[in-house]
Scaffold this active site. Sequence first.
Site, short mmCIF file in Angstrom:
data_model
loop_
_atom_site.label_atom_id
_atom_site.label_comp_id
_atom_site.label_asym_id
_atom_site.label_seq_id
_atom_site.Cartn_x
_atom_site.Cartn_y
_atom_site.Cartn_z
N CYS A 145 9.30 2.74 -8.38
CA CYS A 145 8.08 3.53 -8.27
C CYS A 145 8.02 4.66 -9.28
CB CYS A 145 7.93 4.06 -6.84
SG CYS A 145 7.83 2.71 -5.65
N HIS A 278 6.01 13.33 -5.58
CA HIS A 278 5.87 11.90 -5.27
C HIS A 278 5.16 11.77 -3.92
CE1 HIS A 278 6.71 7.76 -5.93
NE2 HIS A 278 7.56 7.62 -4.94
N HIS A 313 -0.17 4.76 -2.58
CA HIS A 313 1.00 4.72 -3.45
C HIS A 313 0.79 3.56 -4.43
CE1 HIS A 313 4.81 4.72 -5.21
NE2 HIS A 313 5.60 4.75 -4.16
#
Lengths: 389, 198
Positions: A145, A278, A313
Amino acid sequence: MSSTGFQRVALVAGDVITAYGRGLDAAWQGLLSGRSALTLPSAADMPPSGSGSVPQGRVPGLTRPRGASRVRALLQAMPLHPAVCGGIPRDAALFVATTVGDVDLLERAVLEDTDLDAGHPLHLLEDVRVCCGTTGPAACVSAACASSTSALARAAERIRFGRSDAVCVVACDAMSEFVCSGFASLQALDPSGARPFDRDRRGLSLGEAAGVALLMSAERAQAEGRPVLGWLDGWGESCDAHHLTTPAPDGAGLVQAVRTALDGAGYHLRDIATICAHGTGTAYNDAMEVRAFRALFGDEMPPVWSVKGGLGHTLGAAGLVEALLSLRSLHAGIAPPTVGFRHPDPDARAPVTTAAMPLFGRTALSTNSGFGGLNAALLLMTAETERAL
Amino acid sequence: MTGIRGIGLADASNSASDPKAGAWPFTGTPPRWGRFDPPTRALCLACGFALRDAESRGEAAGVTGLVRAGRDFCHAANRAYFVDYVQGGRTLGRSSLFVHTLPTSPAAEAALLFGLHGPNFYLGLPDARFADLLDTAADVLQAGSAEHMLAVAADGGRVVAILLARHDSGMMRTWPTWTSLPLVPLPPAGVFVSAGNN
């Protein structure tokens, strides 16, 4: 060229498509509004079993060309072609950041028992190279990610050390049955939608996005009269070496990444005006990040925000989308609210708010973490500073 | 100056992947070894050989990162996960397979095994040469993100791991002549035996 003999890295143009729609402005205004773009998937977007019926950040109105993947549809809708970003130089190096690329082509091949090679990311790289019209070196970069954060770091290194003076970074990951089923198997999805840093957070919400950023050496940007949106002055990466999916609870890896970025930029912690975290909304990630930021800043933590309650996300695209939004935040002098956040977590207290906050400073820290304990940090500065070209 | 400090070569199909083999680079069998797929085993072996090669010169301490390059990504692991999911009725995937559906999964296992705390990323390089991979790793060292970098070329079960270290602030990079070879397919082992003494 800087006094160290290295090139300064200018971010000259960028664009995104997210669940808020086309363009960075749509994403920025969406976040500022406090409205979430997460929606329940339609019946057509769900697998036959009906699993995966949780809020997702799907790009609205996306039409997939016949036979093409959803990622190609995202890139086409953004759009991506040689004239974007004020013109992508033909000699630019190219990095494509993704976690799974055209994985829906692999899905189809498995379901129809056809082409073993379908959905291979190198096919995506070749197609993106054609879309961008570049002839320079090209590679796919993948770091879970933090993929596009890592790609931006690779781009900045090429420029800083004189191996390229223009690099195009394209980031993309799309919604797929593959990814939805995988995160469902990990019980990582919040049935109510992601609530980053909230006391009651239960997990993340998946989203999809594509983004493009053009980076140049300061010299080339000046020579071509390109506007400089901001400087990518520092970057750092690390690995927790702790667990394959769970971050190290103490946040030491993220601290290491941020310190590396600070050292590379020659910045101090007090220079950082805001943190685009994040902030996935999972219990472990958010707690780890707050511990890391607390270890770095103590009680002087700048405003922290996450985009993932708003647009989901976006996996490999997250770092690039968030880097561009961080610069937008600096230009606006505002830290946006964290959509989905309601109640502060007494065990992970950070300056996260439900309302926009004014910023004082010109440097943003953008962080991402991923499976494998990977951490990455970028330091971005707006162009209107005492540091001239 | 950035230099090569250790080289390791492994093939998942050869005897070195057997804990009982003479070339085995670890003390005992590492944890989770039985769960590793052949590419992950080969990657860990090659890294183990490269680190041992450098340790014999006392030069492997410090923050070490890993860049793995190749053409295969984790396409086979992705396919295995999704086939299993479909065969299971498309209701819920198997998490133990899903966590290996990233190109960085094998390298993350190596990071756990060897305590590699530096940057860890995958490069899909369609037409690259070894020198391109080494330059990318050297950039990371130059940027100060790690003290050592394992530059790993992987082609299915065959893996070459090259440990790089930076010695000063200079930018000089002099690679051996064999690094002009294409990254994929990997050259035969003999090339690296002679190159290690270069």
